[in-house]
Design an enzyme around this catalytic site. Structure first.
Site, PDB file in Angstrom:
ATOM      1  N   ASN A 172      52.527  48.031  34.007  1.00 59.23           N
ATOM      2  CA  ASN A 172      52.150  47.166  35.143  1.00 59.23           C
ATOM      3  C   ASN A 172      53.370  46.598  35.864  1.00 59.23           C
ATOM      4  O   ASN A 172      53.230  45.725  36.712  1.00 59.23           O
ATOM      5  CB  ASN A 172      51.293  45.994  34.649  1.00 59.23           C
ATOM      6  CG  ASN A 172      49.923  46.451  34.201  1.00 59.23           C
ATOM      7  OD1 ASN A 172      49.288  47.245  34.880  1.00 59.23           O
ATOM      8  ND2 ASN A 172      49.482  45.991  33.049  1.00 59.23           N
ATOM      9  N   HIS A 210      37.108  42.203  37.418  1.00 58.55           N
ATOM     10  CA  HIS A 210      37.778  42.224  36.113  1.00 58.55           C
ATOM     11  C   HIS A 210      36.974  41.475  35.050  1.00 58.55           C
ATOM     12  O   HIS A 210      36.264  40.503  35.348  1.00 58.55           O
ATOM     13  CB  HIS A 210      39.157  41.579  36.256  1.00 58.55           C
ATOM     14  CG  HIS A 210      40.016  41.770  35.051  1.00 58.55           C
ATOM     15  ND1 HIS A 210      40.216  40.788  34.120  1.00 58.55           N
ATOM     16  CD2 HIS A 210      40.717  42.842  34.615  1.00 58.55           C
ATOM     17  CE1 HIS A 210      41.027  41.231  33.166  1.00 58.55           C
ATOM     18  NE2 HIS A 210      41.342  42.479  33.449  1.00 58.55           N
ATOM     19  N   GLU A 269      38.278  40.772  43.399  1.00 59.34           N
ATOM     20  CA  GLU A 269      39.709  41.074  43.320  1.00 59.34           C
ATOM     21  C   GLU A 269      40.138  41.502  44.716  1.00 59.34           C
ATOM     22  O   GLU A 269      39.303  41.949  45.512  1.00 59.34           O
ATOM     23  CB  GLU A 269      39.964  42.213  42.335  1.00 59.34           C
ATOM     24  CG  GLU A 269      39.698  41.844  40.897  1.00 59.34           C
ATOM     25  CD  GLU A 269      39.925  43.007  39.946  1.00 59.34           C
ATOM     26  OE1 GLU A 269      40.958  43.697  40.059  1.00 59.34           O
ATOM     27  OE2 GLU A 269      39.068  43.240  39.085  1.00 59.34           O
ATOM     28  N   SER A 321      41.488  47.061  39.843  1.00 58.76           N
ATOM     29  CA  SER A 321      42.433  47.529  38.830  1.00 58.76           C
ATOM     30  C   SER A 321      42.239  48.979  38.429  1.00 58.76           C
ATOM     31  O   SER A 321      43.179  49.597  37.933  1.00 58.76           O
ATOM     32  CB  SER A 321      42.363  46.631  37.598  1.00 58.76           C
ATOM     33  OG  SER A 321      41.042  46.546  37.136  1.00 58.76           O
ATOM     34  N   ASP A 364      41.079  37.186  43.035  1.00 61.08           N
ATOM     35  CA  ASP A 364      42.060  37.507  41.993  1.00 61.08           C
ATOM     36  C   ASP A 364      43.025  38.541  42.574  1.00 61.08           C
ATOM     37  O   ASP A 364      42.634  39.679  42.857  1.00 61.08           O
ATOM     38  CB  ASP A 364      41.313  38.055  40.770  1.00 61.08           C
ATOM     39  CG  ASP A 364      42.236  38.356  39.593  1.00 61.08           C
ATOM     40  OD1 ASP A 364      43.432  38.646  39.836  1.00 61.08           O
ATOM     41  OD2 ASP A 364      41.767  38.327  38.452  1.00 61.08           O
ATOM     42  N   HIS A 419      46.700  42.455  41.110  1.00 68.34           N
ATOM     43  CA  HIS A 419      47.356  43.733  41.440  1.00 68.34           C
ATOM     44  C   HIS A 419      47.936  43.759  42.848  1.00 68.34           C
ATOM     45  O   HIS A 419      48.479  44.784  43.272  1.00 68.34           O
ATOM     46  CB  HIS A 419      46.358  44.881  41.259  1.00 68.34           C
ATOM     47  CG  HIS A 419      45.875  44.989  39.849  1.00 68.34           C
ATOM     48  ND1 HIS A 419      46.604  45.606  38.863  1.00 68.34           N
ATOM     49  CD2 HIS A 419      44.767  44.507  39.254  1.00 68.34           C
ATOM     50  CE1 HIS A 419      45.961  45.518  37.715  1.00 68.34           C
ATOM     51  NE2 HIS A 419      44.842  44.855  37.920  1.00 68.34           N
ATOM     52  N   LYS A 474      52.184  41.415  35.739  1.00 62.80           N
ATOM     53  CA  LYS A 474      52.302  42.708  36.432  1.00 62.80           C
ATOM     54  C   LYS A 474      53.606  42.712  37.251  1.00 62.80           C
ATOM     55  O   LYS A 474      54.658  42.888  36.684  1.00 62.80           O
ATOM     56  CB  LYS A 474      51.031  42.972  37.217  1.00 62.80           C
ATOM     57  CG  LYS A 474      49.812  42.907  36.246  1.00 62.80           C
ATOM     58  CD  LYS A 474      48.552  43.414  36.800  1.00 62.80           C
ATOM     59  CE  LYS A 474      47.354  43.085  35.911  1.00 62.80           C
ATOM     60  NZ  LYS A 474      47.360  43.643  34.566  1.00 62.80           N
TER      61      LYS A 474
HETATM   62  C1  LIG Z   1      42.377  41.674  37.997  1.00 69.43           C
HETATM   63  C2  LIG Z   1      42.928  41.077  36.742  1.00 69.43           C
HETATM   64  N1  LIG Z   1      42.709  39.790  36.487  1.00 69.43           N
HETATM   65  C3  LIG Z   1      43.181  39.199  35.377  1.00 69.43           C
HETATM   66  C4  LIG Z   1      43.904  39.922  34.445  1.00 69.43           C
HETATM   67  C5  LIG Z   1      44.344  39.249  33.189  1.00 69.43           C
HETATM   68  O1  LIG Z   1      45.694  38.963  33.221  1.00 69.43           O
HETATM   69  P1  LIG Z   1      46.534  38.712  31.890  1.00 69.43           P
HETATM   70  O2  LIG Z   1      46.988  40.044  31.406  1.00 69.43           O
HETATM   71  O3  LIG Z   1      47.651  37.826  32.324  1.00 69.43           O
HETATM   72  O4  LIG Z   1      45.626  38.049  30.901  1.00 69.43           O
HETATM   73  C6  LIG Z   1      44.186  41.263  34.694  1.00 69.43           C
HETATM   74  C7  LIG Z   1      45.042  42.023  33.768  1.00 69.43           C
HETATM   75  O5  LIG Z   1      44.706  42.808  32.993  1.00 69.43           O
HETATM   76  C8  LIG Z   1      43.659  41.873  35.846  1.00 69.43           C
HETATM   77  O6  LIG Z   1      43.843  43.171  36.077  1.00 69.43           O
END
Ligand SMILES: Cc1ncc(COP(=O)(O)O)c(C=O)c1O
Length: 386
Positions: free
Chosen positions: A50, A136, A177, A181, A206, A209, A238
């Site tokens: 990432n 997510h 998002e 992802s 969110d 990415h 990331k």
């Molecule tokens: C869209 C999204 N939100 C939240 C997360 C969670 O982030 P973290 O890895 O910091 O727990 C991720 C990561 O996997 C993600 O892709």
């Protein structure tokens, strides 16, 4: 004594071909990876990281992690509301809020926890949380945990969102998002914002990415489109190449999460090394505002070259590049064969994606060399040819 149902449950997962193992990474260079036990010997080019901007190797980022660990210790030592809140955490939050043009920000131990804390604070009994179908797991889990009613709308479909928004509820909270992802596609944020405004709903975006990748200085897709979400979330894991969850919003909303977000309250604050590294990486985004644009140009180029050798790659500009295959067997086979050619591009299967939606998910980084891209395209050509 052992509980036999545990073994039975595992056997059922294995029988469905879904048993997951924890791959052990023996070595990493940023662009390559060496896996332990059972994996092919030698280094593989890693397409599953990432570290979009390749900042994990940057000396300023690494030195900041070391400096903060030396200064503050290996851990924060306590939860934020007790004695774990360091000057470093607050400085980073103020810097992030200023950079995004928001009143305040909050740093949580991980992005997953950040979304749980946010939804636990702003939604509950009598509320309706409306999620994009491909949102997510942290958004889903946060919505389920907070006791609100949870519904989904069709992926990136503002008309379907509008239908869900018509349902009665005390408050409506829409979670999306900005870049998804598993598909790397982008949300129609302006239309989603307009739908929320028509129904007085809160919009949570969110940008895990998109941070570092899209928008001016990598501030994300909201900044690029001029859309202001009620709550902006992201992760430091990331593009910022460290760890930690990020929330930016109006002061009152952030205060509510500080006071009510159990996933943040009852967990030790972010480790100093991670906070220091993420803060340094954020500084680099500000100083080198062209990183995201360069990565998107690279992605456009790689997508075109993969399509030219027969791969089913959707249109898009983000560094998440799916090679769509379909069924599980063919996807695993393609991943295994690519591994034989020196590439680590794991198969993504249900429940992460819907049945029939299996794919390889390539994660492109500025840390990859041009030669890595050339070798990947050649390997895909060979594997698809037979
Ligand atoms: C869209 C999204 N939100 C939240 C997360 C969670 O982030 P973290 O890895 O910091 O727990 C991720 C990561 O996997 C993600 O892709």
């Amino acid at each position: 004594m052992g509980q036999s149902w545990i073994a039975d449950e595992l056997a059922a997962i294995a029988a469905a071909g879904r048993l997951r193992r924890r791959p052990v990474v023996e070595g990493r260079s940023g662009r390559t990876i060496r896996l332990g036990e059972g994996a092919p010997k030698g280094r593989l080019i890693n397409w599953a990281g990432n570290d979009y901007l390749g900042l994990s190797r940057d000396l300023r980022v690494r030195n900041a992690a070391q400096r903060e660990a030396r200064r503050c210790g290996p851990g924060a030592g306590a939860a934020r509301l007790l004695s774990g809140g360091l000057r470093l955490h607050r400085r980073f939050e103020e810097r992030l809020a200023g950079w995004l043009g928001r009143e305040d920000a909050l740093l949580t131990p991980s992005g997953y926890q950040g979304n749980l804390a946010l939804l636990g604070a702003i939604a509950g009994d009598g509320d309706l949380v409306i999620l994009d179908r491909l949102g997510h797991a942290s958004l889903y889990d946060g919505a389920r945990l907070c006791g609100a009613e949870v519904v989904r709308f069709l992926h990136n479909d503002p008309a379907d969102l509008e239908r869900q928004l018509a349902k009665p509820a005390r408050r409506r909270i829409v979670c999306v998002e900005s870049v998804y992802s598993m598909d790397g596609d982008e949300a129609p944020l302006r239309d989603l914002r307009a739908a929320c405004d028509r129904h007085g709903a809160l919009l949570v975006v969110d940008e895990a990415h998109a941070l570092g990748v899209l928008g001016p200085e990598g501030r994300g897709l909201c900044a690029e489109l001029g859309v202001a979400p009620d709550a902006w979330t992201a992760t430091c894991s990331k593009s910022l190449t460290a760890q930690g969850g990020l929330l930016a919003a109006d002061r009152d909303l952030v205060e509510l999460v500080v006071n009510r977000g159990r996933a943040g309250i009852y967990s030790t604050a972010l480790a100093p090394a991670a906070a220091g590294a993420a803060e340094a990486a954020l500084g680099l985004l500000h100083e080198r505002p062209d990183l995201g644009r360069r990565l998107c140009e690279r992605s456009l180029d790689l997508r075109g070259r993969l399509r030219a050798v027969g791969a089913n790659v959707p249109e898009g500009r983000t560094p998440i590049i799916p090679i769509l295959v379909g069924d599980e067997g063919s996807t695993l086979d393609l991943a295994n064969r690519l591994r034989g050619h020196g590439h680590h591009a794991p198969a993504i299967r249900p429940p992460t994606v819907p049945p029939g939606g299996c794919r390889l998910r390539l994660s492109l980084s500025l840390g990859h060399r041009d030669k890595d891209l050339r070798l990947l395209v050649e390997a895909v050509r060979t594997c698809l040819a037979g």
